[in-house]
Write a protein that holds these residues in place. Structure first.
Motif, PDB file in Angstrom:
ATOM      1  N   LEU A 147      65.257   3.836  88.315  1.00 20.21           N
ATOM      2  CA  LEU A 147      65.928   4.503  87.261  1.00 20.21           C
ATOM      3  C   LEU A 147      65.073   5.364  86.518  1.00 20.21           C
ATOM      4  O   LEU A 147      63.861   5.153  85.952  1.00 20.21           O
ATOM      5  N   ILE A 148      65.361   6.850  86.196  1.00 21.86           N
ATOM      6  CA  ILE A 148      64.899   7.613  85.508  1.00 21.86           C
ATOM      7  C   ILE A 148      65.691   8.008  84.344  1.00 21.86           C
ATOM      8  O   ILE A 148      66.854   8.149  84.430  1.00 21.86           O
ATOM      9  N   VAL A 149      65.336   7.848  82.963  1.00 23.37           N
ATOM     10  CA  VAL A 149      66.325   8.171  81.922  1.00 23.37           C
ATOM     11  C   VAL A 149      65.838   9.617  81.309  1.00 23.37           C
ATOM     12  O   VAL A 149      64.590  10.261  81.504  1.00 23.37           O
ATOM     13  N   TYR A 150      66.921  10.036  80.815  1.00 22.88           N
ATOM     14  CA  TYR A 150      67.032  11.467  80.567  1.00 22.88           C
ATOM     15  C   TYR A 150      67.174  11.668  79.093  1.00 22.88           C
ATOM     16  O   TYR A 150      68.282  11.196  78.601  1.00 22.88           O
ATOM     17  N   GLN A 151      66.268  12.346  78.294  1.00 23.35           N
ATOM     18  CA  GLN A 151      66.586  12.351  76.677  1.00 23.35           C
ATOM     19  C   GLN A 151      66.730  13.727  76.558  1.00 23.35           C
ATOM     20  O   GLN A 151      66.105  14.648  76.833  1.00 23.35           O
ATOM     21  N   ARG A 152      68.049  14.098  75.727  1.00 25.18           N
ATOM     22  CA  ARG A 152      68.476  15.484  75.408  1.00 25.18           C
ATOM     23  C   ARG A 152      69.516  15.244  74.540  1.00 25.18           C
ATOM     24  O   ARG A 152      70.234  14.177  74.711  1.00 25.18           O
ATOM     25  N   ASP A 153      69.901  16.237  73.778  1.00 21.23           N
ATOM     26  CA  ASP A 153      71.104  16.148  72.863  1.00 21.23           C
ATOM     27  C   ASP A 153      70.847  15.010  71.778  1.00 21.23           C
ATOM     28  O   ASP A 153      69.751  14.984  71.212  1.00 21.23           O
ATOM     29  N   HIS A 154      71.934  14.213  71.931  1.00 24.42           N
ATOM     30  CA  HIS A 154      71.539  12.997  70.839  1.00 24.42           C
ATOM     31  C   HIS A 154      70.879  11.813  71.305  1.00 24.42           C
ATOM     32  O   HIS A 154      70.647  10.804  70.596  1.00 24.42           O
ATOM     33  N   VAL A 155      70.221  11.898  72.304  1.00 19.70           N
ATOM     34  CA  VAL A 155      69.310  10.992  72.997  1.00 19.70           C
ATOM     35  C   VAL A 155      67.935  11.185  72.977  1.00 19.70           C
ATOM     36  O   VAL A 155      67.488  12.272  73.318  1.00 19.70           O
ATOM     37  N   ALA A 156      67.088  10.320  71.860  1.00 22.24           N
ATOM     38  CA  ALA A 156      65.627  10.798  71.789  1.00 22.24           C
ATOM     39  C   ALA A 156      65.003   9.456  71.452  1.00 22.24           C
ATOM     40  O   ALA A 156      65.298   8.879  70.487  1.00 22.24           O
ATOM     41  N   TYR A 157      64.115   9.040  72.113  1.00 21.65           N
ATOM     42  CA  TYR A 157      63.360   7.918  72.276  1.00 21.65           C
ATOM     43  C   TYR A 157      62.096   8.126  71.373  1.00 21.65           C
ATOM     44  O   TYR A 157      61.459   8.887  71.354  1.00 21.65           O
ATOM     45  N   THR A 158      61.844   7.066  70.905  1.00 14.61           N
ATOM     46  CA  THR A 158      60.627   6.921  69.912  1.00 14.61           C
ATOM     47  C   THR A 158      59.614   6.280  70.747  1.00 14.61           C
ATOM     48  O   THR A 158      59.804   5.676  71.915  1.00 14.61           O
ATOM     49  N   ALA A 159      58.215   6.330  70.438  1.00 11.49           N
ATOM     50  CA  ALA A 159      57.412   5.699  71.366  1.00 11.49           C
ATOM     51  C   ALA A 159      57.655   4.289  71.558  1.00 11.49           C
ATOM     52  O   ALA A 159      57.432   3.543  72.478  1.00 11.49           O
ATOM     53  N   GLU A 160      58.000   3.455  70.546  1.00 12.90           N
ATOM     54  CA  GLU A 160      58.143   2.056  70.541  1.00 12.90           C
ATOM     55  C   GLU A 160      59.280   1.712  71.493  1.00 12.90           C
ATOM     56  O   GLU A 160      59.447   0.931  72.471  1.00 12.90           O
ATOM     57  N   SER A 161      60.257   2.603  71.332  1.00 12.15           N
ATOM     58  CA  SER A 161      61.487   2.431  72.317  1.00 12.15           C
ATOM     59  C   SER A 161      61.254   2.632  73.811  1.00 12.15           C
ATOM     60  O   SER A 161      61.413   1.860  74.595  1.00 12.15           O
ATOM     61  N   LEU A 162      60.113   3.759  73.954  1.00 16.42           N
ATOM     62  CA  LEU A 162      59.909   3.929  75.220  1.00 16.42           C
ATOM     63  C   LEU A 162      58.983   2.762  75.923  1.00 16.42           C
ATOM     64  O   LEU A 162      58.983   2.381  77.173  1.00 16.42           O
TER      65      LEU A 162
END
Length: 319
Positions: A147-162
């Motif tokens: 699985l590859i996750v895609y962050q854009r628009d309203h999805v933006a991960y913090t370092a801890e979430s990653l």
């Protein structure tokens, strides 16, 4: 490590090598004039993309109008991609919406033979970081596909979430569409060794050098969907550190292209599809809610396309 974790590592290595050798290609989905899926046209179009040596193909993603496909159409597109690619390159299929629906698509992709999936931003709602992590965990826990996750628009991960996401054995990478290089650098530093990152800006070549400076050289190319000659020429110049050639292509082709793209809502897909038709690719129209570009924008696109092809010694007729 689980069997799924070992398989994910192997797929990640293939994708990493592919991204070193070529751009990541996001093929358009072909429709007939009435909007019906045109699978024979799609197979033919995809064959020409594969002849242009991409690093990997990502069917039924944003450029491929995933949002407008029903499950049967999605199955047909992914299966046709797997069959046409025939193991030449990794096939990473798009999935999306909430985690329950994303898992339905992931299972279809797995049955169709995809090597991995790209989880696009979920539908409509914003969520806290804990919810974003759980969304990924639900998907990763319901399929063995990498699985590859895609962050854009309203999805933006913090370092801890990653860090938390990367602990799921089958999560192998992140595609970034925010172009926030400070945030992206923090994510690359927080990620474990071997974690994949991709530049997923709408026209990634514009920011390719900036992404590479923070350790993210791999990128997706919308231009490969209609002018692989230009996309490959830029990729070669970038990797050869031919700054003069990179600057020429950026100034004379990519910048005019994105200026046209920015004129209309949905042009990141609609303009790409129009350009493919100009090259003789029978990909058909976009589906609603997208709409065809305005005539004046098509006229400008035609001029920019011809000039870009001339820069790399190609012609309009080649698909």
């Amino acid at each position: 490590m689980s069997d799924a974790g070992f398989a994910a590592t192997e797929v990640a290595l293939r994708i990493r090598q592919g991204a070193r050798d070529g751009v990541l290609s996001f093929p358009l989905t072909a429709f007939q004039a009435d909007g019906a899926l045109d699978l024979p046209a799609y197979r033919g179009y995809l064959s020409t993309r594969l002849e242009a040596n991409p690093g990997a193909v990502f069917p039924a993603c944003g450029t491929g109008e995933f949002f407008s496909l029903d499950e049967d159409e999605y199955r047909s597109v992914v299966r046709a991609t797997v069959e046409t690619a025939a193991g030449q390159v990794p096939v990473i299929a798009g999935i999306g919406y909430g985690w329950a629906q994303a898992l339905r698509f992931a299972r279809i992709a797995e049955d169709a033979g995809a090597d991995a999936v790209l989880a696009m931003p979920h539908y409509l709602v914003n969520g806290p970081q804990s919810g974003l992590v759980e969304q990924v965990g639900r998907i990763a826990g319901g399929t063995d596909l990498p699985l590859i996750v895609y962050q854009r628009d309203h999805v933006a991960y913090t370092a801890e979430s990653l860090r938390r996401i990367a602990r799921f054995p089958t999560v192998i990478g992140l595609k970034d569409g925010h172009s926030d290089l400070d945030r992206l650098q923090r994510l690359t530093l927080a990620a474990p060794q071997g974690f994949l990152f991709f530049n997923g800006a709408p026209t990634a070549e514009i920011q390719a050098r900036a992404y590479a400076a923070v350790g993210v050289p791999a990128y997706s190319s919308a231009v490969h969907a209609f002018a692989p000659e230009i996309a490959n020429a830029f990729f070669a110049a970038l990797n050869a550190a031919d700054d003069a050639r990179v600057e020429q292509l950026l100034r004379e082709f990519y910048l005019p292209l994105v200026e046209i793209r920015d004129r209309g809502t949905g042009y990141a897909v609609a303009l790409v599809k129009a350009a493919a038709r100009m090259r003789g690719c029978p990909v058909g129209p976009v589906r609603a809610p997208l709409a065809e570009p305005r005539p004046e924008d098509l006229a400008d696109l035609s001029e920019v396309l011809d000039h870009g092809l001339a820069l790399v010694g190609a012609r309009r007729q080649a698909g």
